[in-house]
Design an enzyme around this catalytic site. Sequence first.
Site, PDB file in Angstrom:
ATOM      1  N   LYS A  83       0.890   4.328   6.673  1.00  7.29           N
ATOM      2  CA  LYS A  83       0.839   5.211   5.938  1.00  7.29           C
ATOM      3  C   LYS A  83       1.156   6.760   6.521  1.00  7.29           C
ATOM      4  O   LYS A  83       1.528   6.931   6.856  1.00  7.29           O
ATOM      5  CB  LYS A  83      -1.174   5.240   6.013  1.00  7.29           C
TER       6      LYS A  83
ATOM      7  N   SER B 163       0.928  -1.290   0.173  1.00  4.72           N
ATOM      8  CA  SER B 163       0.285  -0.255  -0.377  1.00  4.72           C
ATOM      9  C   SER B 163       0.474   1.236  -0.013  1.00  4.72           C
ATOM     10  O   SER B 163       0.381   2.545   0.053  1.00  4.72           O
ATOM     11  CB  SER B 163      -0.649   0.266   1.153  1.00  4.72           C
TER      12      SER B 163
END
Length: 193
Positions: free
Chosen positions: A151, A114
């Site tokens: 993230k 991701s």
Amino acid sequence: MSQSFHDRLAWLRDRYRKLGRIPSCRELAKDWGVSSTAVWKVIDRLHEHGYLQKEGNRWLPDESFFARPMAPSYLPAGVPNEQMQDDGSDGFAIDSFLVEHPSRTVLYTVRGDSMIDAGIQDGDVAVLELSSQAKEGDIVAAYVDGRLTLKKLARISGEYVLIPCNKMYPVIKPERTLEIYGVLVGLARKYGR
């Protein structure tokens, strides 16, 4: 310092990697095929230059022992340079470069894809500085509703969210809680060899 000094230091670094310790003077004399007096001269020079430190009757690596040569010029990744100098300048200790606060630093192996558009790949080692404080745009390890993820921290409509760096993944908006665990300060990747 002579070439043989650097050869001995390089050999000692490789040996330390295999044994997990600095060999004894007797072992060094045997391996190098020299007298114990010659070994002591090398050990004394290593100590003088900050490569070894003495603890009791054992020699231990000092911080400079782990420093690697840093080339005096950049390595072009665009248009090739006509001439590259590969002789190293002062030593470069990777740990000192990546770790500013050892007591607050932790390493994690990254799993997943991701964050690939940020250059973070599956299997990379993330160097995190543990802190509950981060600013927008930082890449953070955070607990979202009790689950840990890596993230980019952002704010949408006044609320903090976590943005993946891969268009295949959605923005993560916490249902209940978002707690910053640490901020990414470095990354390590080993290529197959």
